[in-house]
Design an enzyme around this catalytic site. Structure first.
Site, PDB file in Angstrom:
ATOM      1  N   GLY A  67       0.781  -1.230   0.000  1.00 47.30           N
ATOM      2  CA  GLY A  67       0.000   0.000   0.000  1.00 47.30           C
ATOM      3  C   GLY A  67       0.814   1.282   0.000  1.00 47.30           C
ATOM      4  CG  ASN A  82      -2.198  -0.637 -13.280  1.00 48.64           C
ATOM      5  OD1 ASN A  82      -2.247  -0.946 -12.104  1.00 48.64           O
ATOM      6  ND2 ASN A  82      -1.329  -1.169 -14.126  1.00 48.64           N
ATOM      7  CG  HIS A 118       3.629  -1.700 -15.249  1.00 44.51           C
ATOM      8  ND1 HIS A 118       3.336  -2.971 -14.786  1.00 44.51           N
ATOM      9  CD2 HIS A 118       4.763  -1.816 -15.990  1.00 44.51           C
ATOM     10  CE1 HIS A 118       4.264  -3.816 -15.241  1.00 44.51           C
ATOM     11  NE2 HIS A 118       5.134  -3.144 -15.970  1.00 44.51           N
ATOM     12  CG  ASP A 137       0.780  -4.011 -17.231  1.00 49.34           C
ATOM     13  OD1 ASP A 137       1.553  -4.978 -17.068  1.00 49.34           O
ATOM     14  OD2 ASP A 137       0.115  -3.501 -16.309  1.00 49.34           O
TER      15      ASP A 137
HETATM   16  C1  GRF Z   1       5.047  -2.531  -6.169  1.00 44.02           C
HETATM   17  O1  GRF Z   1       5.929  -3.472  -6.715  1.00 44.02           O
HETATM   18  C2  GRF Z   1       4.736  -1.504  -7.183  1.00 44.02           C
HETATM   19  O2  GRF Z   1       5.808  -1.372  -8.081  1.00 44.02           O
HETATM   20  C3  GRF Z   1       3.556  -2.030  -7.924  1.00 44.02           C
HETATM   21  O3  GRF Z   1       2.843  -2.841  -6.993  1.00 44.02           O
HETATM   22  C4  GRF Z   1       3.724  -3.233  -5.934  1.00 44.02           C
HETATM   23  C5  GRF Z   1       3.148  -2.947  -4.588  1.00 44.02           C
HETATM   24  O4  GRF Z   1       2.997  -1.580  -4.442  1.00 44.02           O
HETATM   25  N1  GRF Z   1       2.735  -0.939  -8.399  1.00 44.02           N
HETATM   26  P1  GRF Z   1       2.289  -0.981  -3.112  1.00 44.02           P
HETATM   27  O5  GRF Z   1       3.383  -0.745  -2.092  1.00 44.02           O
HETATM   28  O6  GRF Z   1       1.287  -2.008  -2.623  1.00 44.02           O
HETATM   29  O7  GRF Z   1       1.650   0.288  -3.547  1.00 44.02           O
END
Ligand code: GRF
Length: 230
Positions: free
Chosen positions: A12, A108, A110, A151
């Site tokens: 998160g 989203n 990525h 994506d």
């Molecule tokens: C991370 O690897 C990020 O690069 C991708 O999702 C994963 C978890 O991100 N977007 P988060 O800390 O849960 O936001």
């Protein structure tokens, strides 16, 4: 006020970046009204709880078909009158029904410069492993509109991040998150909330000026009633 539904599957940190930008006034007229996790026990749920944001777990595994999954997700987001859906580390694929319900109003984040190192299976540490294996000098992060394929939607913002010679996948991931993801995800939300994004084919155009519109107008527009996007 733009009502945002955030979907998560992990720590998160991207959700936290959004909440921090709301707190520091960077994101005006925006509110995270619900958090949906794809599985139990992820720290993103703790972050939502600390902020008093209603959070639920809706797991793809609980449903036989993607259509059933979509219908539960749609009902949940409609209950909270969500105008923008943000996938912040969310790992389940969304079906056609859900994507249609928030046409051009699902974004989203990525962890690569799409179209490199993306698509099915490219999540978490893998994009960074592949970037190092390939020997790229620059990688980064991408925010894009969501379409049914992984994506694949029109790109809203990208941010390049340098690869260091001594990088490991973990050190590279950390820098891409800190310098890339956490910055451009909130910026894309800000532009969306100001109604400054429009599409010309696959190309996302960012207009000057700030014509912030209400959540209801946003929902109407982004439900495709007007054909254009926010
Ligand atoms: C991370 O690897 C990020 O690069 C991708 O999702 C994963 C978890 O991100 N977007 P988060 O800390 O849960 O936001």
């Amino acid at each position: 006020m733009l009502r945002i539904g955030v979907m998560v599957s992990g720590g998160g940190t991207n959700l936290q970046a959004i909440l921090d930008r709301i707190d520091d006034g960077t994101l005006k007229n925006c509110e995270v009204v619900t958090v949906v996790a794809s599985r139990e026990g992820v720290y993103a749920l703790e972050r939502a709880k600390k902020r008093g944001i209603p959070a639920v777990v809706i797991s793809r595994k609980s449903f036989d078909t993607i259509e059933e999954y979509d219908s539960v997700l749609i009902a949940h987001m409609k209950k909270f009158n969500v105008g923008l859906v943000v996938l912040a580390g969310f790992l389940s694929l969304l079906g056609e029904d859900f994507v249609k319900a928030w046409k051009n109003a699902i974004i989203n984040i990525h962890p690569s410069l799409i179209p490199s190192f993306c698509g099915k299976g490219f999540y978490g540490i893998k994009p960074h492993q592949k970037a190092l294996e390939y020997g790229v000098k620059v990688t980064g992060a991408t925010v894009h509109f969501v379409e049914p394929e992984y994506d694949s939607g029109p790109i809203i913002l990208q941010k390049a991040v340098e690869v260091h010679q001594d990088d490991t996948p973990e050190t590279l991931q950390k820098r891409v998150m800190e310098q890339g993801e956490w910055v451009i995800l909130s910026e894309a939300i800000r532009l969306f909330s100001q109604g400054r994004l429009s599409l010309n084919g696959r190309k996302v155009l960012i207009s000057e000026g700030n014509n912030t519109i209400t959540n209801e107008e946003k929902s109407d527009r982004c439900a495709g009633l007007r054909g254009d996007i926010c």
